[in-house]
Design a protein around this motif. Structure first.
Motif, PDB file in Angstrom:
ATOM      1  N   ASP A 138       0.822  -1.210   0.000  1.00 41.78           N
ATOM      2  CA  ASP A 138       0.000   0.000   0.000  1.00 41.78           C
ATOM      3  C   ASP A 138       0.859   1.264   0.000  1.00 41.78           C
ATOM      4  O   ASP A 138       0.559   2.239  -0.701  1.00 41.78           O
ATOM      5  CB  ASP A 138      -0.932   0.008   1.217  1.00 41.78           C
ATOM      6  CG  ASP A 138      -2.022  -1.050   1.119  1.00 41.78           C
ATOM      7  OD1 ASP A 138      -2.205  -1.611   0.013  1.00 41.78           O
ATOM      8  OD2 ASP A 138      -2.669  -1.329   2.133  1.00 41.78           O
ATOM      9  N   GLY A 139       1.935   1.273   0.787  1.00 33.95           N
ATOM     10  CA  GLY A 139       2.815   2.428   0.832  1.00 33.95           C
ATOM     11  C   GLY A 139       3.514   2.667  -0.496  1.00 33.95           C
ATOM     12  O   GLY A 139       3.639   3.810  -0.954  1.00 33.95           O
ATOM     13  N   LEU A 140       3.937   1.594  -1.146  1.00 36.47           N
ATOM     14  CA  LEU A 140       4.588   1.711  -2.449  1.00 36.47           C
ATOM     15  C   LEU A 140       3.595   2.185  -3.505  1.00 36.47           C
ATOM     16  O   LEU A 140       3.921   3.026  -4.347  1.00 36.47           O
ATOM     17  CB  LEU A 140       5.186   0.362  -2.847  1.00 36.47           C
ATOM     18  CG  LEU A 140       6.386  -0.098  -2.007  1.00 36.47           C
ATOM     19  CD1 LEU A 140       6.624  -1.592  -2.177  1.00 36.47           C
ATOM     20  CD2 LEU A 140       7.636   0.683  -2.391  1.00 36.47           C
ATOM     21  N   HIS A 151       2.155   1.356 -12.561  1.00 33.49           N
ATOM     22  CA  HIS A 151       2.820   0.337 -11.759  1.00 33.49           C
ATOM     23  C   HIS A 151       1.983  -0.932 -11.692  1.00 33.49           C
ATOM     24  O   HIS A 151       0.755  -0.888 -11.748  1.00 33.49           O
ATOM     25  CB  HIS A 151       3.085   0.853 -10.344  1.00 33.49           C
ATOM     26  CG  HIS A 151       1.858   1.367  -9.642  1.00 33.49           C
ATOM     27  ND1 HIS A 151       1.229   2.542 -10.002  1.00 33.49           N
ATOM     28  CD2 HIS A 151       1.136   0.870  -8.599  1.00 33.49           C
ATOM     29  CE1 HIS A 151       0.183   2.757  -9.217  1.00 33.49           C
ATOM     30  NE2 HIS A 151       0.104   1.746  -8.359  1.00 33.49           N
ATOM     31  N   VAL A 152       2.671  -2.076 -11.573  1.00 34.83           N
ATOM     32  CA  VAL A 152       2.035  -3.378 -11.416  1.00 34.83           C
ATOM     33  C   VAL A 152       2.820  -4.149 -10.358  1.00 34.83           C
ATOM     34  O   VAL A 152       4.058  -4.131 -10.359  1.00 34.83           O
ATOM     35  CB  VAL A 152       2.028  -4.182 -12.734  1.00 34.83           C
ATOM     36  CG1 VAL A 152       1.358  -5.537 -12.523  1.00 34.83           C
ATOM     37  CG2 VAL A 152       1.321  -3.412 -13.842  1.00 34.83           C
ATOM     38  N   PHE A 153       2.112  -4.812  -9.453  1.00 36.67           N
ATOM     39  CA  PHE A 153       2.758  -5.625  -8.430  1.00 36.67           C
ATOM     40  C   PHE A 153       2.847  -7.075  -8.904  1.00 36.67           C
ATOM     41  O   PHE A 153       1.900  -7.608  -9.496  1.00 36.67           O
ATOM     42  CB  PHE A 153       1.989  -5.544  -7.107  1.00 36.67           C
ATOM     43  CG  PHE A 153       2.219  -4.264  -6.366  1.00 36.67           C
ATOM     44  CD1 PHE A 153       3.124  -4.212  -5.314  1.00 36.67           C
ATOM     45  CD2 PHE A 153       1.556  -3.097  -6.726  1.00 36.67           C
ATOM     46  CE1 PHE A 153       3.354  -3.015  -4.631  1.00 36.67           C
ATOM     47  CE2 PHE A 153       1.778  -1.904  -6.061  1.00 36.67           C
ATOM     48  CZ  PHE A 153       2.680  -1.867  -5.004  1.00 36.67           C
ATOM     49  N   ALA A 159      -3.754  -4.477  -2.716  1.00 38.29           N
ATOM     50  CA  ALA A 159      -5.203  -4.296  -2.806  1.00 38.29           C
ATOM     51  C   ALA A 159      -5.575  -3.039  -3.577  1.00 38.29           C
ATOM     52  O   ALA A 159      -6.719  -2.883  -3.995  1.00 38.29           O
ATOM     53  CB  ALA A 159      -5.807  -4.239  -1.404  1.00 38.29           C
ATOM     54  N   GLN A 160      -4.617  -2.137  -3.789  1.00 41.73           N
ATOM     55  CA  GLN A 160      -4.908  -0.853  -4.422  1.00 41.73           C
ATOM     56  C   GLN A 160      -4.333  -0.731  -5.840  1.00 41.73           C
ATOM     57  O   GLN A 160      -4.389   0.345  -6.433  1.00 41.73           O
ATOM     58  CB  GLN A 160      -4.338   0.278  -3.562  1.00 41.73           C
ATOM     59  CG  GLN A 160      -4.878   0.289  -2.140  1.00 41.73           C
ATOM     60  CD  GLN A 160      -4.219   1.361  -1.291  1.00 41.73           C
ATOM     61  OE1 GLN A 160      -3.619   2.286  -1.810  1.00 41.73           O
ATOM     62  NE2 GLN A 160      -4.341   1.245   0.015  1.00 41.73           N
ATOM     63  N   ALA A 161      -3.764  -1.811  -6.370  1.00 41.72           N
ATOM     64  CA  ALA A 161      -3.098  -1.714  -7.667  1.00 41.72           C
ATOM     65  C   ALA A 161      -3.194  -3.037  -8.420  1.00 41.72           C
ATOM     66  O   ALA A 161      -3.447  -4.078  -7.812  1.00 41.72           O
ATOM     67  CB  ALA A 161      -1.628  -1.328  -7.472  1.00 41.72           C
ATOM     68  N   PRO A 162      -2.998  -3.024  -9.741  1.00 40.55           N
ATOM     69  CA  PRO A 162      -2.990  -4.273 -10.507  1.00 40.55           C
ATOM     70  C   PRO A 162      -1.896  -5.205  -9.987  1.00 40.55           C
ATOM     71  O   PRO A 162      -0.771  -4.758  -9.721  1.00 40.55           O
ATOM     72  CB  PRO A 162      -2.694  -3.815 -11.937  1.00 40.55           C
ATOM     73  CG  PRO A 162      -3.045  -2.371 -11.969  1.00 40.55           C
ATOM     74  CD  PRO A 162      -2.773  -1.842 -10.596  1.00 40.55           C
ATOM     75  N   SER A 163      -2.224  -6.489  -9.841  1.00 41.11           N
ATOM     76  CA  SER A 163      -1.270  -7.446  -9.283  1.00 41.11           C
ATOM     77  C   SER A 163      -1.331  -8.759 -10.056  1.00 41.11           C
ATOM     78  O   SER A 163      -2.415  -9.215 -10.441  1.00 41.11           O
ATOM     79  CB  SER A 163      -1.574  -7.721  -7.806  1.00 41.11           C
ATOM     80  OG  SER A 163      -1.602  -6.526  -7.053  1.00 41.11           O
ATOM     81  N   VAL A 164      -0.156  -9.353 -10.262  1.00 41.60           N
ATOM     82  CA  VAL A 164      -0.041 -10.663 -10.894  1.00 41.60           C
ATOM     83  C   VAL A 164       0.776 -11.540  -9.955  1.00 41.60           C
ATOM     84  O   VAL A 164       1.926 -11.233  -9.657  1.00 41.60           O
ATOM     85  CB  VAL A 164       0.641 -10.574 -12.273  1.00 41.60           C
ATOM     86  CG1 VAL A 164       0.731 -11.960 -12.897  1.00 41.60           C
ATOM     87  CG2 VAL A 164      -0.118  -9.629 -13.194  1.00 41.60           C
ATOM     88  N   VAL A 165       0.171 -12.634  -9.484  1.00 40.29           N
ATOM     89  CA  VAL A 165       0.848 -13.483  -8.508  1.00 40.29           C
ATOM     90  C   VAL A 165       0.692 -14.945  -8.901  1.00 40.29           C
ATOM     91  O   VAL A 165      -0.140 -15.302  -9.745  1.00 40.29           O
ATOM     92  CB  VAL A 165       0.262 -13.278  -7.092  1.00 40.29           C
ATOM     93  CG1 VAL A 165       0.367 -11.820  -6.671  1.00 40.29           C
ATOM     94  CG2 VAL A 165      -1.188 -13.746  -7.021  1.00 40.29           C
ATOM     95  N   ALA A 322      -2.987  -2.423 -20.888  1.00 36.73           N
ATOM     96  CA  ALA A 322      -4.426  -2.177 -20.803  1.00 36.73           C
ATOM     97  C   ALA A 322      -4.761  -0.976 -19.926  1.00 36.73           C
ATOM     98  O   ALA A 322      -5.929  -0.590 -19.813  1.00 36.73           O
ATOM     99  CB  ALA A 322      -5.144  -3.418 -20.282  1.00 36.73           C
ATOM    100  N   GLY A 323      -3.743  -0.413 -19.286  1.00 37.27           N
ATOM    101  CA  GLY A 323      -3.986   0.725 -18.397  1.00 37.27           C
ATOM    102  C   GLY A 323      -4.745   0.335 -17.150  1.00 37.27           C
ATOM    103  O   GLY A 323      -5.498   1.137 -16.595  1.00 37.27           O
ATOM    104  N   ALA A 324      -4.554  -0.905 -16.691  1.00 30.76           N
ATOM    105  CA  ALA A 324      -5.287  -1.408 -15.530  1.00 30.76           C
ATOM    106  C   ALA A 324      -4.982  -0.564 -14.292  1.00 30.76           C
ATOM    107  O   ALA A 324      -3.843  -0.162 -14.062  1.00 30.76           O
ATOM    108  CB  ALA A 324      -4.928  -2.865 -15.267  1.00 30.76           C
ATOM    109  N   GLN A 325      -6.021  -0.308 -13.503  1.00 36.24           N
ATOM    110  CA  GLN A 325      -5.873   0.445 -12.271  1.00 36.24           C
ATOM    111  C   GLN A 325      -6.692  -0.227 -11.179  1.00 36.24           C
ATOM    112  O   GLN A 325      -7.531  -1.082 -11.457  1.00 36.24           O
ATOM    113  CB  GLN A 325      -6.328   1.893 -12.463  1.00 36.24           C
ATOM    114  CG  GLN A 325      -5.500   2.678 -13.474  1.00 36.24           C
ATOM    115  CD  GLN A 325      -5.976   4.102 -13.633  1.00 36.24           C
ATOM    116  OE1 GLN A 325      -6.981   4.505 -13.051  1.00 36.24           O
ATOM    117  NE2 GLN A 325      -5.257   4.881 -14.425  1.00 36.24           N
TER     118      GLN A 325
END
Length: 337
Positions: A138-140, A151-153, A159-165, A322-325
């Motif tokens: 969240d801080g990052l 940015h993408v994690f 929880a606040q940004a696009p993430s791929v895990v 895709a400009g995911a947010q």
């Protein structure tokens, strides 16, 4: 007579010299000038004057011609772990194929070090950043949003940004099931016959999901007898060595099965096994949630999980394109080897 201190440059000083408005200067500095439809020559004049005046603080997020630097940022805990090394290599190749120069920072798992790594990348005006193994997602993410930086994690979600895990829970359940099938029958009255999970941080999203997969499969199979079967001792190899040593002494032998959570922890396990008779190690079924082909040379029964770093990076770039947010989450299946 003491020298007079130089006055700090402000956007108002720059606006006056650039013959523009303070709001236009602000837009040029933070990279939002296209939305305001400012002329490119106006932006270039503002940025040139800002550099000449030493106004670097607000040039962090944007500052080069057309607000593009050609740099692609990646923050990850280390390069020693094979998963992160593969992640780094795949990112570099894909970035170069897209015409970007990869800027990859090894930041460990300390919150402040990761935040400073992101600030450093912002100072070089990277066009976007992927963040792997985030300790404080969240801080990052907040820092990226404030700088208007795409940015993408990866690996650890935000929880606040696009993430791929990785699909940690499903892979952990599959590894647990396989280990139980290969082990000798467990006895509820004999802790030495049980399957244990060793390693990982309880606050880590990846560990939380792996523990859930482990626990669900153990309960479904009727072999979860005690919460002591889950030993979250962190990722440090030395701590893993110590934890296995304590378990070995408490049980009087190696357990029937050991699910090791990460290749870093597995390094610590191998260090301990080096002092255990080979005949004893062969009575234990080992599994590792990570992959290193050199581990196949070990003389112990071993299964490993390979996280698909290539697929994760490819999906992260799709999210970027895709400009995911917001908090979208994509889970990538793992391979059981």
């Amino acid at each position: 007579m003491p020298l007079k201190a130089r006055r700090k440059t402000t956007i108002y000083n720059i606006a006056q010299k650039a013959r523009s408005s303070p709001s236009a200067v602000s837009s040029a500095l933070n990279g939002t000038w296209k939305k305001r439809r400012l002329k490119e020559e106006t932006v270039e004049r503002i940025l040139r004057i800002a550099r000449e005046e030493g106004y670097t603080a607000n040039l962090q997020a944007r500052g080069l011609r057309k607000a593009k630097s050609g740099l692609a940022g990646l923050i990850l805990p280390n390069h020693e772990n094979r998963f992160f090394a593969e992640l780094s290599e795949t990112f570099a190749l894909e970035s170069q194929a897209r015409g970007h120069c990869p800027a990859i920072v090894h930041a460990g798992r300390d919150v402040e070090v990761q935040l400073q790594a992101l600030r450093d990348l912002l100072s070089y005006a990277v066009d976007f950043v992927f963040i792997a193994g985030a300790t404080d997602p969240d801080g990052l993410a907040r820092l990226c949003r404030d700088a208007h930086l795409p940015h993408v994690f990866v690996d650890q979600p935000c929880a606040q940004a696009p993430s791929v895990v990785a699909d940690n829970r499903a892979a952990a359940a599959a590894l647990t099931e396989t280990l139980l099938e290969d082990m000798a029958p467990s006895d509820p009255d004999d802790p030495g016959s049980w399957l244990y999970l060793l390693g990982g941080e309880e606050t880590s999203s990846a560990t939380v999901e792996r523990v859930r997969g482990f626990r669900a499969q153990m309960q479904a199979s009727g072999f979860l007898y005690s919460e002591d079967q889950i030993i979250a001792c962190g990722y440090d190899p030395v701590r893993a060595t110590d934890a296995l040593g304590r378990l070995h002494r408490d049980l009087g032998r190696l357990p029937g099965g050991l699910f090791v959570n990460s290749i870093d922890c597995f390094e610590g396990v191998v260090r301990y096994l080096a002092q255990v008779p080979e005949a004893e190690t062969k009575r234990t079924q080992f599994g590792c949630f990570d992959h290193d082909p050199l581990a196949t040379l070990l003389r112990v029964p071993l299964r490993m999980v390979r996280q698909r770093s290539d697929v994760m990076i490819a999906e992260a770039f799709r999210q970027l394109d895709a400009g995911a947010q917001g908090g979208s989450l994509l889970q990538v299946p793992c391979e059981l080897l």
